[in-house]
Scaffold this motif. Structure first.
Motif, PDB file in Angstrom:
ATOM      1  N   PHE A  59       0.754  -1.199  -0.299  1.00 32.79           N
ATOM      2  CA  PHE A  59      -0.076  -0.180   0.029  1.00 32.79           C
ATOM      3  C   PHE A  59       0.728   1.467   0.028  1.00 32.79           C
ATOM      4  N   ASN A  60       2.174   1.205  -0.255  1.00 31.59           N
ATOM      5  CA  ASN A  60       2.829   2.256  -0.526  1.00 31.59           C
ATOM      6  C   ASN A  60       2.657   2.821  -1.944  1.00 31.59           C
ATOM      7  N   PHE A  61       2.729   4.099  -2.058  1.00 35.74           N
ATOM      8  CA  PHE A  61       2.527   4.481  -3.228  1.00 35.74           C
ATOM      9  C   PHE A  61       3.585   4.544  -4.379  1.00 35.74           C
ATOM     10  N   HIS A  62       3.735   3.565  -5.083  1.00 34.82           N
ATOM     11  CA  HIS A  62       4.716   3.268  -6.226  1.00 34.82           C
ATOM     12  C   HIS A  62       4.066   2.323  -7.091  1.00 34.82           C
ATOM     13  N   ASP A  63       4.840   2.149  -8.065  1.00 35.16           N
ATOM     14  CA  ASP A  63       4.305   1.654  -9.442  1.00 35.16           C
ATOM     15  C   ASP A  63       3.770   0.256  -9.278  1.00 35.16           C
ATOM     16  N   ASN A  64       4.591  -0.717  -8.504  1.00 35.08           N
ATOM     17  CA  ASN A  64       4.096  -1.840  -8.226  1.00 35.08           C
ATOM     18  C   ASN A  64       3.180  -2.286  -6.929  1.00 35.08           C
ATOM     19  N   SER A  65       2.615  -1.309  -6.358  1.00 31.98           N
ATOM     20  CA  SER A  65       1.933  -1.489  -5.369  1.00 31.98           C
ATOM     21  C   SER A  65       0.464  -1.430  -5.575  1.00 31.98           C
ATOM     22  N   LEU A  66      -0.126  -2.225  -4.659  1.00 29.46           N
ATOM     23  CA  LEU A  66      -1.663  -2.802  -4.980  1.00 29.46           C
ATOM     24  C   LEU A  66      -2.428  -1.174  -4.981  1.00 29.46           C
ATOM     25  N   SER A  67      -2.070  -0.036  -4.334  1.00 26.55           N
ATOM     26  CA  SER A  67      -2.519   1.207  -4.149  1.00 26.55           C
ATOM     27  C   SER A  67      -2.914   1.964  -5.737  1.00 26.55           C
ATOM     28  N   GLU A  68      -1.655   1.587  -6.357  1.00 25.28           N
ATOM     29  CA  GLU A  68      -1.587   2.035  -7.655  1.00 25.28           C
ATOM     30  C   GLU A  68      -2.088   1.102  -9.026  1.00 25.28           C
ATOM     31  N   TYR A  69      -2.673   0.062  -8.659  1.00 27.24           N
ATOM     32  CA  TYR A  69      -3.465  -0.899  -9.742  1.00 27.24           C
ATOM     33  C   TYR A  69      -4.460  -0.350 -10.091  1.00 27.24           C
ATOM     34  N   ALA A  70      -4.567  -0.255 -11.485  1.00 35.09           N
ATOM     35  CA  ALA A  70      -5.747   0.273 -12.292  1.00 35.09           C
ATOM     36  C   ALA A  70      -5.712  -0.292 -13.763  1.00 35.09           C
ATOM     37  N   VAL A  71      -6.883  -0.427 -14.339  1.00 39.54           N
ATOM     38  CA  VAL A  71      -6.800  -1.013 -15.550  1.00 39.54           C
ATOM     39  C   VAL A  71      -7.269   0.044 -16.447  1.00 39.54           C
ATOM     40  N   TYR A  72      -7.098  -0.272 -17.762  1.00 36.83           N
ATOM     41  CA  TYR A  72      -7.561   0.841 -18.786  1.00 36.83           C
ATOM     42  C   TYR A  72      -7.849   0.218 -20.152  1.00 36.83           C
ATOM     43  N   ASP A  73      -8.953   0.427 -20.764  1.00 39.98           N
ATOM     44  CA  ASP A  73      -9.546   0.059 -22.119  1.00 39.98           C
ATOM     45  C   ASP A  73      -9.750   1.425 -22.762  1.00 39.98           C
ATOM     46  N   LYS A  74      -8.676   1.533 -23.645  1.00 43.48           N
ATOM     47  CA  LYS A  74      -9.092   2.880 -24.398  1.00 43.48           C
ATOM     48  C   LYS A  74     -10.165   3.053 -25.363  1.00 43.48           C
ATOM     49  N   ASP A  75     -10.711   2.157 -25.543  1.00 45.79           N
ATOM     50  CA  ASP A  75     -12.009   1.809 -26.438  1.00 45.79           C
ATOM     51  C   ASP A  75     -13.304   1.828 -25.681  1.00 45.79           C
ATOM     52  N   GLU A 103     -16.370   3.350 -20.052  1.00 45.56           N
ATOM     53  CA  GLU A 103     -17.212   3.086 -18.911  1.00 45.56           C
ATOM     54  C   GLU A 103     -16.875   1.463 -18.503  1.00 45.56           C
ATOM     55  N   LYS A 104     -16.287   0.764 -19.097  1.00 48.95           N
ATOM     56  CA  LYS A 104     -15.728  -0.553 -18.756  1.00 48.95           C
ATOM     57  C   LYS A 104     -14.567  -0.388 -17.788  1.00 48.95           C
ATOM     58  N   THR A 105     -13.718   0.710 -18.117  1.00 48.21           N
ATOM     59  CA  THR A 105     -12.557   0.983 -17.290  1.00 48.21           C
ATOM     60  C   THR A 105     -12.973   1.240 -16.044  1.00 48.21           C
ATOM     61  N   ASN A 106     -13.937   2.558 -15.991  1.00 47.49           N
ATOM     62  CA  ASN A 106     -14.582   2.982 -14.770  1.00 47.49           C
ATOM     63  C   ASN A 106     -15.208   1.922 -13.942  1.00 47.49           C
ATOM     64  N   LYS A 107     -15.955   1.045 -14.376  1.00 48.01           N
ATOM     65  CA  LYS A 107     -16.477  -0.108 -13.662  1.00 48.01           C
ATOM     66  C   LYS A 107     -15.391  -0.993 -13.104  1.00 48.01           C
ATOM     67  N   ALA A 108     -14.518  -1.316 -14.077  1.00 46.42           N
ATOM     68  CA  ALA A 108     -13.470  -2.294 -13.390  1.00 46.42           C
ATOM     69  C   ALA A 108     -12.621  -1.590 -12.295  1.00 46.42           C
ATOM     70  N   ASN A 109     -12.413  -0.349 -12.522  1.00 50.06           N
ATOM     71  CA  ASN A 109     -11.411   0.130 -11.566  1.00 50.06           C
ATOM     72  C   ASN A 109     -12.222   0.514 -10.112  1.00 50.06           C
ATOM     73  N   ARG A 110     -13.520   0.675 -10.373  1.00 50.25           N
ATOM     74  CA  ARG A 110     -14.333   0.955  -9.104  1.00 50.25           C
ATOM     75  C   ARG A 110     -14.531  -0.683  -8.378  1.00 50.25           C
ATOM     76  N   GLU A 111     -14.668  -1.464  -9.015  1.00 51.00           N
ATOM     77  CA  GLU A 111     -14.551  -2.891  -8.358  1.00 51.00           C
ATOM     78  C   GLU A 111     -13.255  -3.329  -8.057  1.00 51.00           C
ATOM     79  N   ILE A 112     -12.293  -2.731  -8.524  1.00 46.50           N
ATOM     80  CA  ILE A 112     -11.021  -3.191  -8.151  1.00 46.50           C
ATOM     81  C   ILE A 112     -10.595  -2.427  -6.700  1.00 46.50           C
ATOM     82  N   THR A 113     -10.825  -0.991  -6.663  1.00 48.23           N
ATOM     83  CA  THR A 113     -10.794  -0.073  -5.608  1.00 48.23           C
ATOM     84  C   THR A 113     -11.506  -0.742  -4.324  1.00 48.23           C
TER      85      THR A 113
END
Length: 131
Positions: A80-96, A99-109
């Motif tokens: 949970f330290n804020f660096h590139d490989n921490s879970l705190s920084e884990y997020a996904v992205y679909d450029k296309d 809405e899917k990106t936002n939904k996924a990142n809410r679930e992940i959070t």
């Protein structure tokens, strides 16, 4: 020993580790669900599976050493330290599909916050007994 002190005070209980196990299982499930949206998901999934294996061994053997307790404190800091490989920084992205990106990142959070909460609960008890 820290572990004996915690157990004797009845504030360090198996239920905490069951909650921790459930939380890690949920993270693995969510990470696998969205793994196609992040190129290095496999590393995170493997790390969580290793951690889950350690939790399962602890629950099966019904014992935890002081070293393992101290490692949990360090693990919490690492995850949970804020660096590139921490879970705190884990997020996904679909450029296309934002809405899917936002939904996924809410679930992940949500699942990451759940893990953070239970790890914090356990490690605060450890830290209290280390002082």
């Amino acid at each position: 020993m820290i572990c004996e002190e915690l157990k004797s005070r009845k504030n360090f209980v198996e239920e905490d580790f069951i909650e921790l196990k459930n939380s890690v299982e949920e993270i693995i499930k969510i990470f696998e669900k969205y793994k196609d949206m992040r190129k290095n998901s496999k590393g995170y999934i493997e790390e969580m599976k290793r951690f889950l294996g350690e939790i399962n061994i602890t629950l099966k053997e019904k014992k935890l050493t002081d070293k393992e307790l101290i490692n949990l404190v360090e693990l919490r800091r690492t995850y949970f330290n804020f660096h590139d490989n921490s879970l705190s920084e884990y997020a996904v992205y679909d450029k296309d599909d934002l809405e899917k990106t936002n939904k996924a990142n809410r679930e992940i959070t949500v699942v990451i916050e759940r893990l953070k909460k239970i790890l914090y609960k356990i490690t605060e008890k450890v830290m209290y007994h280390m002082i």
